[in-house]
Scaffold this motif. Structure first.
Motif, PDB file in Angstrom:
ATOM      1  N   ALA A  50     -11.324   3.660 -12.171  1.00 40.30           N
ATOM      2  CA  ALA A  50     -10.213   3.282 -11.290  1.00 40.30           C
ATOM      3  C   ALA A  50      -9.910   4.441 -10.351  1.00 40.30           C
ATOM      4  O   ALA A  50      -9.585   5.537 -10.810  1.00 40.30           O
ATOM      5  CB  ALA A  50      -8.982   2.938 -12.126  1.00 40.30           C
ATOM      6  N   ASN A  51      -9.993   4.193  -9.064  1.00 41.40           N
ATOM      7  CA  ASN A  51      -9.914   5.301  -8.105  1.00 41.40           C
ATOM      8  C   ASN A  51      -8.873   5.067  -7.026  1.00 41.40           C
ATOM      9  O   ASN A  51      -8.403   3.949  -6.811  1.00 41.40           O
ATOM     10  CB  ASN A  51     -11.275   5.501  -7.437  1.00 41.40           C
ATOM     11  N   ARG A  52      -8.565   6.135  -6.337  1.00 43.35           N
ATOM     12  CA  ARG A  52      -7.787   6.110  -5.122  1.00 43.35           C
ATOM     13  C   ARG A  52      -8.471   7.056  -4.138  1.00 43.35           C
ATOM     14  O   ARG A  52      -9.300   7.875  -4.547  1.00 43.35           O
ATOM     15  CB  ARG A  52      -6.336   6.536  -5.398  1.00 43.35           C
ATOM     16  N   PRO A  53      -8.189   6.940  -2.834  1.00 43.20           N
ATOM     17  CA  PRO A  53      -8.914   7.756  -1.859  1.00 43.20           C
ATOM     18  C   PRO A  53      -8.974   9.233  -2.242  1.00 43.20           C
ATOM     19  O   PRO A  53      -7.949   9.881  -2.451  1.00 43.20           O
ATOM     20  CB  PRO A  53      -8.098   7.546  -0.574  1.00 43.20           C
ATOM     21  N   GLY A  54     -10.198   9.739  -2.360  1.00 42.30           N
ATOM     22  CA  GLY A  54     -10.403  11.144  -2.685  1.00 42.30           C
ATOM     23  C   GLY A  54     -10.223  11.490  -4.142  1.00 42.30           C
ATOM     24  O   GLY A  54     -10.353  12.651  -4.525  1.00 42.30           O
ATOM     25  N   ILE A  55      -9.921  10.496  -4.988  1.00 37.74           N
ATOM     26  CA  ILE A  55      -9.681  10.745  -6.410  1.00 37.74           C
ATOM     27  C   ILE A  55     -10.537   9.796  -7.238  1.00 37.74           C
ATOM     28  O   ILE A  55     -10.461   8.576  -7.064  1.00 37.74           O
ATOM     29  CB  ILE A  55      -8.200  10.541  -6.774  1.00 37.74           C
ATOM     30  N   LEU A  56     -11.344  10.334  -8.115  1.00 33.85           N
ATOM     31  CA  LEU A  56     -12.196   9.524  -8.983  1.00 33.85           C
ATOM     32  C   LEU A  56     -11.714   9.655 -10.419  1.00 33.85           C
ATOM     33  O   LEU A  56     -11.610  10.763 -10.951  1.00 33.85           O
ATOM     34  CB  LEU A  56     -13.651   9.980  -8.879  1.00 33.85           C
ATOM     35  N   LYS A  58     -13.230   9.059 -13.146  1.00 36.51           N
ATOM     36  CA  LYS A  58     -14.234   9.649 -14.037  1.00 36.51           C
ATOM     37  C   LYS A  58     -14.117  11.174 -14.097  1.00 36.51           C
ATOM     38  O   LYS A  58     -14.382  11.788 -15.141  1.00 36.51           O
ATOM     39  CB  LYS A  58     -15.639   9.249 -13.596  1.00 36.51           C
ATOM     40  N   ASP A  59     -13.707  11.796 -12.971  1.00 39.13           N
ATOM     41  CA  ASP A  59     -13.587  13.257 -12.938  1.00 39.13           C
ATOM     42  C   ASP A  59     -12.391  13.735 -13.759  1.00 39.13           C
ATOM     43  O   ASP A  59     -12.475  14.747 -14.470  1.00 39.13           O
ATOM     44  CB  ASP A  59     -13.444  13.746 -11.488  1.00 39.13           C
ATOM     45  N   ILE A  60     -11.276  13.016 -13.660  1.00 40.23           N
ATOM     46  CA  ILE A  60     -10.090  13.362 -14.446  1.00 40.23           C
ATOM     47  C   ILE A  60     -10.389  13.194 -15.935  1.00 40.23           C
ATOM     48  O   ILE A  60     -10.044  14.044 -16.757  1.00 40.23           O
ATOM     49  CB  ILE A  60      -8.894  12.495 -14.024  1.00 40.23           C
ATOM     50  N   ASN A  61     -11.041  12.086 -16.276  1.00 44.45           N
ATOM     51  CA  ASN A  61     -11.383  11.825 -17.680  1.00 44.45           C
ATOM     52  C   ASN A  61     -12.211  12.965 -18.270  1.00 44.45           C
ATOM     53  O   ASN A  61     -11.943  13.429 -19.391  1.00 44.45           O
ATOM     54  CB  ASN A  61     -12.177  10.520 -17.802  1.00 44.45           C
ATOM     55  N   LEU A  62     -13.204  13.410 -17.526  1.00 46.17           N
ATOM     56  CA  LEU A  62     -14.090  14.459 -18.032  1.00 46.17           C
ATOM     57  C   LEU A  62     -13.353  15.795 -18.154  1.00 46.17           C
ATOM     58  O   LEU A  62     -13.530  16.519 -19.146  1.00 46.17           O
ATOM     59  CB  LEU A  62     -15.306  14.617 -17.120  1.00 46.17           C
ATOM     60  N   ALA A  63     -12.519  16.106 -17.166  1.00 46.58           N
ATOM     61  CA  ALA A  63     -11.782  17.374 -17.211  1.00 46.58           C
ATOM     62  C   ALA A  63     -10.891  17.442 -18.445  1.00 46.58           C
ATOM     63  O   ALA A  63     -10.860  18.461 -19.152  1.00 46.58           O
ATOM     64  CB  ALA A  63     -10.945  17.531 -15.939  1.00 46.58           C
ATOM     65  N   VAL A  64     -10.184  16.373 -18.738  1.00 46.47           N
ATOM     66  CA  VAL A  64      -9.300  16.356 -19.903  1.00 46.47           C
ATOM     67  C   VAL A  64     -10.109  16.326 -21.194  1.00 46.47           C
ATOM     68  O   VAL A  64      -9.758  16.993 -22.176  1.00 46.47           O
ATOM     69  CB  VAL A  64      -8.322  15.165 -19.831  1.00 46.47           C
ATOM     70  N   ALA A  65     -11.207  15.582 -21.215  1.00 45.42           N
ATOM     71  CA  ALA A  65     -12.045  15.507 -22.416  1.00 45.42           C
ATOM     72  C   ALA A  65     -12.575  16.884 -22.808  1.00 45.42           C
ATOM     73  O   ALA A  65     -12.607  17.229 -23.998  1.00 45.42           O
ATOM     74  CB  ALA A  65     -13.209  14.543 -22.182  1.00 45.42           C
ATOM     75  N   ILE A  66     -12.979  17.675 -21.833  1.00 40.29           N
ATOM     76  CA  ILE A  66     -13.486  19.022 -22.121  1.00 40.29           C
ATOM     77  C   ILE A  66     -12.374  19.899 -22.696  1.00 40.29           C
ATOM     78  O   ILE A  66     -12.596  20.674 -23.634  1.00 40.29           O
ATOM     79  CB  ILE A  66     -14.089  19.647 -20.850  1.00 40.29           C
ATOM     80  N   LEU A  67     -11.164  19.760 -22.159  1.00 38.55           N
ATOM     81  CA  LEU A  67     -10.032  20.524 -22.689  1.00 38.55           C
ATOM     82  C   LEU A  67      -9.713  20.103 -24.122  1.00 38.55           C
ATOM     83  O   LEU A  67      -9.416  20.943 -24.979  1.00 38.55           O
ATOM     84  CB  LEU A  67      -8.805  20.324 -21.801  1.00 38.55           C
ATOM     85  N   VAL A  68      -9.775  18.804 -24.391  1.00 38.81           N
ATOM     86  CA  VAL A  68      -9.545  18.306 -25.753  1.00 38.81           C
ATOM     87  C   VAL A  68     -10.598  18.875 -26.698  1.00 38.81           C
ATOM     88  O   VAL A  68     -10.281  19.317 -27.805  1.00 38.81           O
ATOM     89  CB  VAL A  68      -9.566  16.762 -25.778  1.00 38.81           C
ATOM     90  N   LYS A  69     -11.843  18.875 -26.257  1.00 35.09           N
ATOM     91  CA  LYS A  69     -12.926  19.421 -27.087  1.00 35.09           C
ATOM     92  C   LYS A  69     -12.656  20.877 -27.446  1.00 35.09           C
ATOM     93  O   LYS A  69     -12.747  21.278 -28.622  1.00 35.09           O
ATOM     94  CB  LYS A  69     -14.263  19.316 -26.353  1.00 35.09           C
TER      95      LYS A  69
END
Length: 227
Positions: A50-56, A58-69
């Motif tokens: 689910a995106n908005r202009p200039g925002i993906l 998938k990128d937010i999901n991955l950034a938070v997932a790495i922090l959780v890890k």
């Protein structure tokens, strides 16, 4: 007259809240020892979410997932990320009977549980809504899994604390929820369609706060359900 040693003198000046934090962390350090947790960064590759202009998403999901890890590993958990880069998992699906890139991608995520003999599965996403007023993190679980509900309840409570919300975890029929054989929760971190929340979701500090809440929810799940 009472004389303090250097050690006691140092401790005397540590604020009480800091001592509580340090003690609490030391008590939690082995709560997740030996646990294998799949952290699934939703979407990826051709599926940008689910995106908005200039925002993906998938990128937010991955950034938070790495922090959780990283945070979970601090608590001695073994963490498997479904993806570490911008890619989908369709080519990793072992079941040749499943057709279609999207279905194979989802199936590959669930297969990680058996491959790694995982104890938990956490899937991370971000949301959109027709209404710009929709906001807040939401946690979903499969109705047929009582342990998934317990996990989702603890995650929701921890995420609610960030915004003083009162939302409850919700039943849902998403593929990764109904097909997993271990306690599973799907987390929507917030709404990209809410202007204020969109900015928060892009903020590295808030992403860290989200990851910290997710880990606290997992810790609470195990501390309240030791079996």
């Amino acid at each position: 007259m009472i004389f303090l040693s250097k050690k006691n003198l140092f401790l005397a000046f540590i604020p009480l809240f800091l001592l509580t934090f340090l003690v609490s962390n030391s008590m939690n350090d082995d709560t997740l020892s030996g646990k294998v947790i799949i952290v699934d960064a939703g979407h990826g590759g051709v599926d940008s979410g689910a995106n908005r202009p200039g925002i993906l998403e998938k990128d937010i999901n991955l950034a938070v997932a790495i922090l959780v890890k990283n945070n979970l590993e601090h608590h001695q958990a073994k963490v498997i990320l479904s993806r570490t880069v911008d890619s989908d998992l369709s080519d990793d699906c072992d079941n040749q009977l499943i057709q279609g890139r999207w279905r194979r991608d989802l199936a590959a995520r669930v297969e990680l549980v058996e491959e790694h003999q995982a104890d938990l599965f956490i899937s991370i996403h971000a949301n959109v809504s027709p209404s710009p007023k929709s906001q807040g993190a939401e946690v979903f679980y499969a109705a047929q899994s009582s342990q998934s509900k317990l996990l989702a309840d603890q995650l929701q409570k921890a995420l609610n604390a960030l915004k003083k919300a009162t939302r409850k975890a919700t039943k849902a029929d998403y593929f990764v929820l109904r097909r997993n054989t271990v306690p599973t929760a799907l987390i929507e971190l917030g709404y990209l369609t809410n202007p204020k929340e969109k900015e928060l979701l892009l903020d590295p500090h808030y992403q860290y706060e989200l990851s910290d809440a997710i880990v606290q929810g997992i810790l609470n799940y195990y501390m309240n359900n030791p079996s």
